[in-house]
Design a protein around this motif. Structure first.
Motif, PDB file in Angstrom:
ATOM      1  N   GLY A   1       0.799  -1.223   0.000  1.00  0.00           N
ATOM      2  CA  GLY A   1       0.000   0.000   0.000  1.00  0.00           C
ATOM      3  C   GLY A   1       0.824   1.261   0.000  1.00  0.00           C
ATOM      4  N   VAL A   2       2.123   1.153  -0.266  1.00  0.00           N
ATOM      5  CA  VAL A   2       2.994   2.330  -0.320  1.00  0.00           C
ATOM      6  C   VAL A   2       2.824   3.055  -1.655  1.00  0.00           C
ATOM      7  N   ILE A   3       2.845   2.297  -2.745  1.00  0.00           N
ATOM      8  CA  ILE A   3       2.596   2.864  -4.073  1.00  0.00           C
ATOM      9  C   ILE A   3       1.104   2.748  -4.358  1.00  0.00           C
ATOM     10  N   THR A   4       0.454   3.896  -4.420  1.00  0.00           N
ATOM     11  CA  THR A   4      -0.981   3.946  -4.728  1.00  0.00           C
ATOM     12  C   THR A   4      -1.279   4.749  -5.985  1.00  0.00           C
ATOM     13  N   ASN A   5      -0.323   5.617  -6.397  1.00  0.00           N
ATOM     14  CA  ASN A   5      -0.483   6.495  -7.563  1.00  0.00           C
ATOM     15  C   ASN A   5      -1.651   7.478  -7.397  1.00  0.00           C
ATOM     16  N   ALA A   6      -2.105   7.640  -6.169  1.00  0.00           N
ATOM     17  CA  ALA A   6      -3.303   8.448  -5.931  1.00  0.00           C
ATOM     18  C   ALA A   6      -3.080   9.929  -6.219  1.00  0.00           C
ATOM     19  N   TYR A   7      -1.838  10.404  -6.103  1.00  0.00           N
ATOM     20  CA  TYR A   7      -1.593  11.836  -6.241  1.00  0.00           C
ATOM     21  C   TYR A   7      -0.772  12.175  -7.481  1.00  0.00           C
ATOM     22  N   LYS A   8      -0.691  11.258  -8.420  1.00  0.00           N
ATOM     23  CA  LYS A   8       0.010  11.559  -9.673  1.00  0.00           C
ATOM     24  C   LYS A   8      -0.780  12.598 -10.466  1.00  0.00           C
ATOM     25  N   SER A   9      -0.068  13.556 -11.032  1.00  0.00           N
ATOM     26  CA  SER A   9      -0.742  14.551 -11.871  1.00  0.00           C
ATOM     27  C   SER A   9      -0.945  14.048 -13.295  1.00  0.00           C
ATOM     28  N   VAL A  10      -0.188  13.023 -13.693  1.00  0.00           N
ATOM     29  CA  VAL A  10      -0.381  12.348 -14.976  1.00  0.00           C
ATOM     30  C   VAL A  10      -0.605  10.866 -14.684  1.00  0.00           C
ATOM     31  N   ASP A  11      -1.608  10.273 -15.292  1.00  0.00           N
ATOM     32  CA  ASP A  11      -1.958   8.861 -15.082  1.00  0.00           C
ATOM     33  C   ASP A  11      -2.267   8.547 -13.614  1.00  0.00           C
ATOM     34  N   PRO A  12      -3.135   9.322 -12.962  1.00  0.00           N
ATOM     35  CA  PRO A  12      -3.465   9.011 -11.565  1.00  0.00           C
ATOM     36  C   PRO A  12      -4.075   7.617 -11.443  1.00  0.00           C
ATOM     37  N   GLY A  13      -3.676   6.921 -10.381  1.00  0.00           N
ATOM     38  CA  GLY A  13      -4.197   5.591 -10.120  1.00  0.00           C
ATOM     39  C   GLY A  13      -3.538   4.469 -10.897  1.00  0.00           C
ATOM     40  N   VAL A  14      -2.560   4.815 -11.749  1.00  0.00           N
ATOM     41  CA  VAL A  14      -1.951   3.806 -12.622  1.00  0.00           C
ATOM     42  C   VAL A  14      -0.440   3.800 -12.447  1.00  0.00           C
ATOM     43  N   THR A  15       0.133   2.625 -12.233  1.00  0.00           N
ATOM     44  CA  THR A  15       1.579   2.425 -12.283  1.00  0.00           C
ATOM     45  C   THR A  15       1.983   2.319 -13.744  1.00  0.00           C
ATOM     46  N   VAL A  16       2.979   3.100 -14.151  1.00  0.00           N
ATOM     47  CA  VAL A  16       3.364   3.178 -15.560  1.00  0.00           C
ATOM     48  C   VAL A  16       4.802   2.724 -15.741  1.00  0.00           C
ATOM     49  N   THR A  17       5.029   1.880 -16.739  1.00  0.00           N
ATOM     50  CA  THR A  17       6.375   1.419 -17.072  1.00  0.00           C
ATOM     51  C   THR A  17       6.480   1.166 -18.568  1.00  0.00           C
ATOM     52  N   ASN A  18       7.709   1.027 -19.044  1.00  0.00           N
ATOM     53  CA  ASN A  18       7.963   0.692 -20.446  1.00  0.00           C
ATOM     54  C   ASN A  18       8.351  -0.770 -20.601  1.00  0.00           C
TER      55      ASN A  18
END
Length: 416
Positions: A238-255
């Protein structure tokens, strides 16, 4: 197609450039066949990314020559044998060049997942998929253990020439071994990471140590070129939630995806983790809009002005440009962002300092770095003139080398 029936001479011509999937997305059934059959086909050039396998050993397939964006993974063996040419391009620009056809690709070999929605790239949505749009032949191998990942379906304008059943499951990358030095570095970096920050980080012992030290943080975001099992640990905690990302909120993003079967299963059909093209993961237009974006990368050495070398050690190619410049500039450009370089203070079992008077090669300019971390502390270089940068960097060097570095700094004129 059964791999026993595969005759690559039906698809590959002498003089072709063959582009292969990289990292855990290397299509090892196809690449092994390429090595085994290359001498019968004729001279070929193979474009490699970072490799984790032993497929392209320097004593195999003399008909093959190799081109790569870096001597990373197992590639330094090819470089040492004089068989690897380096193309020094930023990872984002490299992907764009394959997307337009500026970099030629005659044949592309990919690992994919089969699904009701079509072929999915699974573990890497990178330059190889973009190269496939322009290639004369595209060969894909399919294995049930390749996850179907969000955002990674093969472009619809890609024509598949042949589909091969994979002999083996995808390559797995285990977490790095963490020692006392890595833990000390991680402790310093953790102090630079505020709750609700968005992280970019790489692979290896130092990144793994940093991620392992973040259990007490809250609501972190993740936007990076690679995801590992250590990132999954933080998601599950529950450390990574992406809740406060200004781009792609709620989503973990990778290549790309570089982990074990456990990570791959977690990504399968998971809408909360997206494997996206480099135009999104490495693009400055995206990174600069990601508030509180922290770029965290390692390096081979840093000089007293803050210049970073991630390509050469002892005169030999052992790294590459990769995404370092893309992400560091994103960290500098983002509101509340930072570009952090974290590295051990010494190399060769303590015999050489990695804080140096002058780097062997400049991968990242001093103007793109604002924080350098070793096990001895943090050098904040933001808004600091060159002579003061030298003082701060000497202070985080190994104590055995500080006097020599101070003498060399005194003999130079950093503000001239």
């Amino acid at each position: 197609m059964n791999p026993d029936d595969l005759d690559l001479a039906a698809f590959i011509q002498p003089g072709d450039r063959v582009v292969c999937g990289q990292l855990t997305a290397e299509p090892t059934t196809l690449t092994e066949a390429l090595v085994d059959q290359a001498d019968r086909i004729g001279r070929l050039e193979v474009f490699l990314g970072t490799t984790f396998s032993n497929t392209f050993a320097p004593d195999r397939a003399p008909a093959l020559s190799f081109l790569s964006y870096g001597a990373t993974g197992t590639n330094p063996r090819l470089a040492k044998a004089g068989r690897l040419a380096i193309l020094p391009r930023h990872y984002g620009a490299l992907n764009a060049a394959f997307a337009t056809g500026e970099i030629r690709a005659d044949v592309v070999l990919l690992q994919v997942a089969a699904s009701s929605g079509g072929f999915n790239l699974g573990l890497a949505n990178d330059y190889a998929a973009l190269a496939a749009r322009h290639a004369r032949a595209v060969l894909v191998e399919v294995h049930a253990d390749v996850p179907v990942t969000t955002g990674a379906f093969l472009p619809t304008d890609t024509t598949i020439t042949a589909v091969i059943a994979a002999r083996r499951a995808p390559i797995e990358l285990q977490p790095g071994r963490i020692g006392a030095v890595e833990q000390s570095i991680a402790g310093h970096v953790a102090g630079l990471i505020a709750d609700r920050s968005t992280l970019q980080i790489g692979i290896g012992s130092i990144p793994d140590a940093i991620l392992s030290g973040l259990e007490g943080h809250r609501d972190l975001g993740f936007h990076s070129g690679v995801i590992t099992d250590r990132v999954l640990d933080l998601i599950e905690q529950g450390v990574i939630t992406n809740a406060y990302k200004s781009v792609d909120p709620g989503v973990t993003v990778t290549n790309t995806v570089c982990g074990t079967h456990r990570l791959n299963r977690h990504l399968h059909l998971n809408p909360e983790i997206a494997v996206l093209p480099a135009a999104h993961t490495h693009g400055i237009e995206v990174l600069s809009r990601q508030d509180n974006f922290l770029s965290i990368n390692s390096a081979i050495e840093v000089d007293l002005t803050g210049q970073v070398n991630s390509e050469m050690a002892g005169g030999a190619a052992v790294g590459g440009v990769g995404g370092l410049v893309d992400f560091a500039r994103g960290g500098v450009a983002a509101r509340g962002g930072r570009a952090i370089i974290a590295l051990p203070a010494t190399a060769r079992n303590g015999a050489a300092s990695r804080i140096v008077h002058r780097t062997q090669r400049v991968t990242l300019a001093h103007s793109d770095v604002d924080v350098v971390v070793t096990e001895h502390g943090v050098a904040d270089l933001r808004n600091v003139p060159l002579h003061a940068r030298a003082e701060r960097l000497i202070a985080i060097a190994d104590p055995r080398f500080r006097d020599d570095l101070a003498r060399q700094a005194g003999e130079g004129s950093y503000d001239a």
